[in-house]
Write a protein that holds these residues in place. Sequence first.
Motif, short mmCIF file in Angstrom:
data_model
loop_
_atom_site.label_atom_id
_atom_site.label_comp_id
_atom_site.label_asym_id
_atom_site.label_seq_id
_atom_site.Cartn_x
_atom_site.Cartn_y
_atom_site.Cartn_z
N LYS A 42 0.81 -1.21 0.00
CA LYS A 42 0.00 0.00 0.00
C LYS A 42 0.85 1.27 0.00
O LYS A 42 0.31 2.38 -0.08
CB LYS A 42 -0.89 0.03 1.25
N ALA A 43 2.18 1.13 0.14
CA ALA A 43 3.06 2.28 0.24
C ALA A 43 3.70 2.61 -1.10
O ALA A 43 4.34 1.76 -1.72
CB ALA A 43 4.13 2.02 1.30
N PHE A 44 3.51 3.84 -1.53
CA PHE A 44 4.14 4.35 -2.74
C PHE A 44 5.01 5.54 -2.32
O PHE A 44 4.52 6.48 -1.69
CB PHE A 44 3.10 4.80 -3.76
N VAL A 45 6.30 5.48 -2.66
CA VAL A 45 7.25 6.49 -2.21
C VAL A 45 7.90 7.14 -3.43
O VAL A 45 8.44 6.45 -4.31
CB VAL A 45 8.34 5.86 -1.32
N VAL A 46 7.83 8.47 -3.47
CA VAL A 46 8.51 9.22 -4.52
C VAL A 46 9.81 9.75 -3.93
O VAL A 46 9.80 10.60 -3.03
CB VAL A 46 7.64 10.38 -5.05
N GLU A 47 10.92 9.22 -4.41
CA GLU A 47 12.23 9.60 -3.89
C GLU A 47 13.23 9.63 -5.05
O GLU A 47 13.67 8.59 -5.54
CB GLU A 47 12.69 8.60 -2.82
N PRO A 48 13.59 10.84 -5.52
CA PRO A 48 14.49 10.96 -6.67
C PRO A 48 15.82 10.23 -6.48
O PRO A 48 16.40 9.73 -7.44
CB PRO A 48 14.70 12.48 -6.80
N ALA A 49 16.32 10.17 -5.24
CA ALA A 49 17.60 9.51 -4.99
C ALA A 49 17.48 7.99 -5.03
O ALA A 49 18.49 7.28 -4.98
CB ALA A 49 18.16 9.95 -3.63
N SER A 63 10.85 7.46 -8.95
CA SER A 63 11.90 8.48 -8.98
C SER A 63 11.35 9.89 -9.17
O SER A 63 12.04 10.87 -8.94
CB SER A 63 12.91 8.18 -10.08
N SER A 64 10.08 10.00 -9.59
CA SER A 64 9.48 11.32 -9.78
C SER A 64 7.96 11.20 -9.69
O SER A 64 7.39 10.10 -9.82
CB SER A 64 9.86 11.93 -11.12
N LEU A 65 7.32 12.33 -9.51
CA LEU A 65 5.86 12.35 -9.46
C LEU A 65 5.23 11.94 -10.79
O LEU A 65 4.10 11.45 -10.83
CB LEU A 65 5.38 13.76 -9.08
N ASP A 66 5.98 12.12 -11.88
CA ASP A 66 5.46 11.73 -13.19
C ASP A 66 5.23 10.22 -13.29
O ASP A 66 4.49 9.76 -14.16
CB ASP A 66 6.44 12.17 -14.29
N GLU A 67 5.86 9.45 -12.38
CA GLU A 67 5.73 8.00 -12.43
C GLU A 67 4.58 7.47 -11.57
O GLU A 67 4.34 6.27 -11.54
CB GLU A 67 7.04 7.34 -11.97
N VAL A 68 3.89 8.37 -10.88
CA VAL A 68 2.76 7.93 -10.05
C VAL A 68 1.70 7.33 -10.97
O VAL A 68 1.27 7.96 -11.95
CB VAL A 68 2.17 9.10 -9.25
N PRO A 69 1.25 6.11 -10.69
CA PRO A 69 0.28 5.46 -11.57
C PRO A 69 -1.02 6.28 -11.70
O PRO A 69 -1.51 6.82 -10.71
CB PRO A 69 0.00 4.13 -10.88
N THR A 85 11.73 23.21 -2.49
CA THR A 85 11.37 22.47 -3.71
C THR A 85 9.85 22.43 -3.92
O THR A 85 9.39 21.84 -4.90
CB THR A 85 11.91 21.03 -3.64
N MET A 86 9.10 23.05 -3.03
CA MET A 86 7.65 22.95 -3.09
C MET A 86 7.07 23.53 -4.37
O MET A 86 6.09 22.99 -4.92
CB MET A 86 7.02 23.64 -1.88
N ASP A 87 7.65 24.60 -4.87
CA ASP A 87 7.12 25.23 -6.08
C ASP A 87 7.15 24.28 -7.28
O ASP A 87 6.30 24.36 -8.16
CB ASP A 87 7.91 26.50 -6.40
N LYS A 88 8.13 23.38 -7.32
CA LYS A 88 8.21 22.42 -8.41
C LYS A 88 7.25 21.25 -8.20
O LYS A 88 6.75 20.67 -9.17
CB LYS A 88 9.64 21.89 -8.53
N VAL A 89 7.01 20.92 -6.94
CA VAL A 89 6.20 19.74 -6.63
C VAL A 89 4.70 20.01 -6.78
O VAL A 89 3.96 19.18 -7.32
CB VAL A 89 6.51 19.26 -5.20
N LEU A 90 4.26 21.17 -6.32
CA LEU A 90 2.82 21.43 -6.25
C LEU A 90 2.09 21.34 -7.58
O LEU A 90 1.01 20.75 -7.64
CB LEU A 90 2.57 22.79 -5.60
N PRO A 91 2.60 21.93 -8.67
CA PRO A 91 1.84 21.83 -9.93
C PRO A 91 1.59 20.39 -10.37
O PRO A 91 0.52 20.07 -10.88
CB PRO A 91 2.74 22.57 -10.93
N VAL A 92 2.58 19.51 -10.19
CA VAL A 92 2.40 18.10 -10.58
C VAL A 92 1.48 17.40 -9.60
O VAL A 92 0.61 16.61 -9.98
CB VAL A 92 3.77 17.38 -10.63
N LEU A 93 1.65 17.71 -8.32
CA LEU A 93 0.86 17.07 -7.28
C LEU A 93 -0.61 17.44 -7.39
O LEU A 93 -1.50 16.66 -7.03
CB LEU A 93 1.39 17.47 -5.91
#
Length: 280
Positions: A42-49, A63-69, A85-93
């Motif tokens: 049930k755990a999905f983790v977005v971690e670029p590293a 590795s990125s939000l773009d990979e979220v199913p 980094t929030m400004d980059k994350v929010l539009p995709v999220l």
Amino acid sequence: MTGEAAPAQGFALDRPLLLIGCGKMGGAMLEGWLARGLSPEKAFVVEPAGAPALAARGITVLSSLDEVPAGLDPAAIVVAVKPQTMDKVLPVLAGIAGPRSLVLSIAAGKRLALFEGAFGAGTPVVRAMPNTPAAVGRGMTVLVAGGAAGAMDCDLAGRLCAAVGEIGWVEDEALIDVVTALSGGGPAYVFLMIEVLAKAGEKLGLSPDLAMRLARQTVSGSGELARLSSEPADQLRRNVTSPAGTTERALNVLMAADGLQPLFDRAIEAATARSRELAG
């Protein structure tokens, strides 16, 4: 909401959890959820590293939000990225969040209005301010709910944060700046106390190693005693203080008009002001 700790509850969820960022705090929270029964599937983790150790445990690592199913429909999206980094994350999220997904932010200094503006007024948002003892399950987290967060959303947010320690709630978001100053930065003040206690012992002849051992164990042991005791802190202090004894002599210095209280008043006020500056 009350200021009491949430009871230990499991995570028998029928929908996944999406964790954005798996650094020290995000990683500590994830371990707490798994320890309380969250299924790794049930755990999905977005971690670029990347996080191969998590993937080996059956957790989906992206590795990125773009990979979220598409259509993941998470029960909660926990935003644990660095504030810058929030400004980059929010539009995709914004394309992932929705009225069925709780958004829980542990990003320091980012107001509820930022998330509500990005996701829409109907998205339930809860903001949380944890501290670093969460890494050992002894954290303190204070939460504040956005306008669209209902009782079930707040219950889930509380359970997510209680997995790494105690929680409390405030109704006024402005108080999160005080929380940031007091408990967010509080571990640093305690570590400083360990430093100054050890240095004081060294100046009076103790070896550096023994002075540091005494200071560390005294502070950690006293903290655990305070956590487990039903007595208030002032009574615990009195319990250690014999009339006209050595501890009373030291407390006469520490509790003087120019002692610890006014010093900490100024310190917490300064940190609160800085928190407000950073939040804009």
